[in-house]
Design a protein around this motif. Sequence first.
Motif, PDB file in Angstrom:
ATOM      1  N   ASP A   1       0.827  -1.202   0.000  1.00  0.00           N
ATOM      2  CA  ASP A   1       0.000   0.000   0.000  1.00  0.00           C
ATOM      3  C   ASP A   1       0.865   1.257   0.000  1.00  0.00           C
ATOM      4  O   ASP A   1       0.541   2.252  -0.668  1.00  0.00           O
ATOM      5  N   GLY A   2       1.982   1.217   0.721  1.00  0.00           N
ATOM      6  CA  GLY A   2       2.882   2.362   0.749  1.00  0.00           C
ATOM      7  C   GLY A   2       3.496   2.664  -0.598  1.00  0.00           C
ATOM      8  O   GLY A   2       4.019   3.789  -0.807  1.00  0.00           O
ATOM      9  N   ARG A   3       3.453   1.729  -1.515  1.00  0.00           N
ATOM     10  CA  ARG A   3       3.967   1.925  -2.868  1.00  0.00           C
ATOM     11  C   ARG A   3       2.862   2.054  -3.905  1.00  0.00           C
ATOM     12  O   ARG A   3       3.116   1.975  -5.115  1.00  0.00           O
ATOM     13  N   GLY A   4       1.642   2.248  -3.414  1.00  0.00           N
ATOM     14  CA  GLY A   4       0.523   2.453  -4.315  1.00  0.00           C
ATOM     15  C   GLY A   4       0.098   1.211  -5.066  1.00  0.00           C
ATOM     16  O   GLY A   4      -0.486   1.298  -6.149  1.00  0.00           O
ATOM     17  N   ILE A   5       0.392   0.040  -4.490  1.00  0.00           N
ATOM     18  CA  ILE A   5       0.083  -1.237  -5.158  1.00  0.00           C
ATOM     19  C   ILE A   5      -1.125  -1.868  -4.486  1.00  0.00           C
ATOM     20  O   ILE A   5      -1.140  -2.049  -3.269  1.00  0.00           O
ATOM     21  N   GLY A   6      -2.133  -2.192  -5.276  1.00  0.00           N
ATOM     22  CA  GLY A   6      -3.314  -2.829  -4.732  1.00  0.00           C
ATOM     23  C   GLY A   6      -4.450  -2.835  -5.727  1.00  0.00           C
ATOM     24  O   GLY A   6      -4.381  -2.201  -6.783  1.00  0.00           O
ATOM     25  N   LEU A   7      -5.498  -3.545  -5.386  1.00  0.00           N
ATOM     26  CA  LEU A   7      -6.692  -3.604  -6.219  1.00  0.00           C
ATOM     27  C   LEU A   7      -7.487  -2.314  -6.045  1.00  0.00           C
ATOM     28  O   LEU A   7      -7.886  -1.978  -4.922  1.00  0.00           O
ATOM     29  N   PRO A   8      -7.711  -1.549  -7.122  1.00  0.00           N
ATOM     30  CA  PRO A   8      -8.487  -0.300  -6.979  1.00  0.00           C
ATOM     31  C   PRO A   8      -9.920  -0.596  -6.522  1.00  0.00           C
ATOM     32  O   PRO A   8     -10.596  -1.448  -7.090  1.00  0.00           O
ATOM     33  N   VAL A   9     -10.350   0.106  -5.498  1.00  0.00           N
ATOM     34  CA  VAL A   9     -11.720  -0.046  -5.013  1.00  0.00           C
ATOM     35  C   VAL A   9     -12.435   1.306  -4.969  1.00  0.00           C
ATOM     36  O   VAL A   9     -13.449   1.472  -4.303  1.00  0.00           O
ATOM     37  N   GLY A  10     -11.890   2.279  -5.669  1.00  0.00           N
ATOM     38  CA  GLY A  10     -12.458   3.616  -5.723  1.00  0.00           C
ATOM     39  C   GLY A  10     -11.481   4.534  -6.424  1.00  0.00           C
ATOM     40  O   GLY A  10     -10.397   4.119  -6.853  1.00  0.00           O
ATOM     41  N   THR A  11     -11.852   5.800  -6.538  1.00  0.00           N
ATOM     42  CA  THR A  11     -11.014   6.753  -7.258  1.00  0.00           C
ATOM     43  C   THR A  11     -10.217   7.658  -6.333  1.00  0.00           C
ATOM     44  O   THR A  11      -9.259   8.294  -6.770  1.00  0.00           O
ATOM     45  N   ALA A  12     -10.577   7.719  -5.074  1.00  0.00           N
ATOM     46  CA  ALA A  12      -9.864   8.596  -4.141  1.00  0.00           C
ATOM     47  C   ALA A  12      -8.539   7.955  -3.727  1.00  0.00           C
ATOM     48  O   ALA A  12      -8.379   6.732  -3.775  1.00  0.00           O
ATOM     49  N   PRO A  13      -7.556   8.780  -3.296  1.00  0.00           N
ATOM     50  CA  PRO A  13      -6.273   8.230  -2.837  1.00  0.00           C
ATOM     51  C   PRO A  13      -6.475   7.233  -1.693  1.00  0.00           C
ATOM     52  O   PRO A  13      -7.290   7.448  -0.798  1.00  0.00           O
ATOM     53  N   GLY A  14      -5.711   6.172  -1.741  1.00  0.00           N
ATOM     54  CA  GLY A  14      -5.784   5.174  -0.686  1.00  0.00           C
ATOM     55  C   GLY A  14      -6.887   4.153  -0.861  1.00  0.00           C
ATOM     56  O   GLY A  14      -6.997   3.232  -0.048  1.00  0.00           O
ATOM     57  N   GLN A  15      -7.701   4.301  -1.898  1.00  0.00           N
ATOM     58  CA  GLN A  15      -8.791   3.347  -2.108  1.00  0.00           C
ATOM     59  C   GLN A  15      -8.307   2.173  -2.965  1.00  0.00           C
ATOM     60  O   GLN A  15      -8.628   2.048  -4.140  1.00  0.00           O
ATOM     61  N   ARG A  16      -7.505   1.345  -2.334  1.00  0.00           N
ATOM     62  CA  ARG A  16      -6.974   0.159  -2.984  1.00  0.00           C
ATOM     63  C   ARG A  16      -6.723  -0.892  -1.903  1.00  0.00           C
ATOM     64  O   ARG A  16      -6.476  -0.546  -0.738  1.00  0.00           O
ATOM     65  N   VAL A  17      -6.751  -2.129  -2.292  1.00  0.00           N
ATOM     66  CA  VAL A  17      -6.544  -3.241  -1.356  1.00  0.00           C
ATOM     67  C   VAL A  17      -5.516  -4.204  -1.958  1.00  0.00           C
ATOM     68  O   VAL A  17      -5.818  -4.897  -2.933  1.00  0.00           O
ATOM     69  N   PRO A  18      -4.319  -4.270  -1.412  1.00  0.00           N
ATOM     70  CA  PRO A  18      -3.358  -5.267  -1.876  1.00  0.00           C
ATOM     71  C   PRO A  18      -3.886  -6.681  -1.586  1.00  0.00           C
ATOM     72  O   PRO A  18      -4.393  -6.950  -0.490  1.00  0.00           O
ATOM     73  N   ILE A  19      -3.765  -7.561  -2.553  1.00  0.00           N
ATOM     74  CA  ILE A  19      -4.256  -8.930  -2.409  1.00  0.00           C
ATOM     75  C   ILE A  19      -3.072  -9.832  -2.051  1.00  0.00           C
ATOM     76  O   ILE A  19      -2.149 -10.025  -2.855  1.00  0.00           O
ATOM     77  N   VAL A  20      -3.117 -10.364  -0.822  1.00  0.00           N
ATOM     78  CA  VAL A  20      -1.983 -11.123  -0.281  1.00  0.00           C
ATOM     79  C   VAL A  20      -2.481 -12.431   0.341  1.00  0.00           C
ATOM     80  O   VAL A  20      -2.712 -12.512   1.552  1.00  0.00           O
ATOM     81  N   PRO A  21      -2.651 -13.479  -0.447  1.00  0.00           N
ATOM     82  CA  PRO A  21      -2.938 -14.795   0.140  1.00  0.00           C
ATOM     83  C   PRO A  21      -1.731 -15.277   0.954  1.00  0.00           C
ATOM     84  O   PRO A  21      -0.590 -14.859   0.722  1.00  0.00           O
ATOM     85  N   ALA A  22      -1.987 -16.168   1.887  1.00  0.00           N
ATOM     86  CA  ALA A  22      -0.911 -16.635   2.768  1.00  0.00           C
ATOM     87  C   ALA A  22      -1.189 -18.047   3.248  1.00  0.00           C
ATOM     88  O   ALA A  22      -2.338 -18.505   3.281  1.00  0.00           O
ATOM     89  N   ALA A  23      -0.111 -18.729   3.640  1.00  0.00           N
ATOM     90  CA  ALA A  23      -0.208 -20.040   4.280  1.00  0.00           C
ATOM     91  C   ALA A  23       0.877 -20.126   5.337  1.00  0.00           C
ATOM     92  O   ALA A  23       1.937 -19.493   5.212  1.00  0.00           O
TER      93      ALA A  23
END
Length: 341
Positions: A95-117
Motif C-alpha cells: 500500500d505504501g507503494r501504491g500497489i493494490g486492487l483499486p476499489v475507488g477513485t480517491a487516494p488510498g482506495q486500494r486493497v493489496p491482495i496477499v494470500p498466505a499459508a
Amino acid sequence: MPPANVNPLHPGAISDVRGISVGHHTLHERPTGCSVVLAEAGAVGGVDVRGAAPGTRETDLLNPANLVGVVHAVLLSGGSAWGLDAAAGVMRWLDGRGIGLPVGTAPGQRVPIVPAAVLFDLHVGDARIRPGADAGWAACEDAAHAGTGAALAQGNIGAGAGASVGKLFGMAHAMKGGIGTASITLQGVTVGALIAVNALGDVVDSGTGQPIAGARTADGQALRGSVAAVLSGQAPQAILAGTNTTIGVIATDATLTKAQCQRLAGAGHDGLARAIRPVHTMSDGDTLFALATGQAGALDFNTLCILAAEVTARASANAVRAASALRVGDLWLPAARDLAG
C-alpha cells in the motif's frame, strides 16, 4: 542462527520468473520467520490445498468462480496461525507503494491482495515468539533490495527457519527441514517454485528415490525410512494434527487464467508426492499457490504442469540439502549433510 545455503544441487530460483521477487525475514529470538513472493505488477493466482490441517488466508478469492483476478504477493510463514499476522505487514508495504486492487477513485482506495499459508514450528523454541506484521514488512524490504533474478538463500531462513521433517516417530528422531527453490526455463518460459518443507514424512530425491532427510533410527545415525518402517509393522507416534505442513509457491511468466493457475498448483502437488513420503497426511496442511505474471510467451499447458511438478520436487530436495543442523534446548535436529557424513 545457522547460515543459509545458496548452493543447491538443482540450480535456478523462483526469482528467475519475470515479474517475481522474493524476500525472507528470520527472527533471531527463536528459529522462525516468513518469506514473501512479490508480484508487484500483479499476477493471476490459484491455490490447491491437499493437507488435512491447513492454516491459510485469502484462498477463497483464488477460486476461478470468484471475482478478484489479481494477486500482488503470497506470504509463507512459520508460527502456525499466528504467522498469518505477517500478511498485514506485506499489505502495508504494498500500500505504501501504491500497489493494490483499486476499489475507488480517491487516494488510498486500494486493497493489496496477499494470500498466505503457514506451517507449524511452535515446538522449536519459545512458542510465544512468532512472525507478525513487522516480519512481513521486513521480508518485503528484503525482496525489494534483492530484486527479480537475484540468487536466493535457502535452508534455515524465512519460513524454513524452524522447519523439521521426519516426525512420524516423534521429534526425537526428526531432522531439520527448510526452504528451497528451483526453476526450469523452456522455450523462453520459466517455471519456478519456492517450497518451505516442514513435513511429517521423509524427503527423498525424486530422481533416484533415495532418502535425503527424515525419521532417524533409534541410534539417530541413519535414516529409518518412514513408509518402509510402517509397512514393516512399526507404529507411528501419535501426532497432534496440524503440527507439520509443507507450503509453497509455483510461479511462471506464461499467461494463464485463474482456472489454469489452480490446475498448475495441483500439478505442483504431484511434485510434493514424489519428494515427500508420506505426504498430505491428517497432520499436514500442505498448500501450494500458483502465480502467472504473463510476461513471457506461451507454452503448452501440459508442459507447464510437468515443469511445475518437477521444480516443486527439486525445490523440496534443495530445502533439506541446504539446511543446517539446529539445537534448541534439548531438541537436536541434524541436517541431511550431517547424516551424509
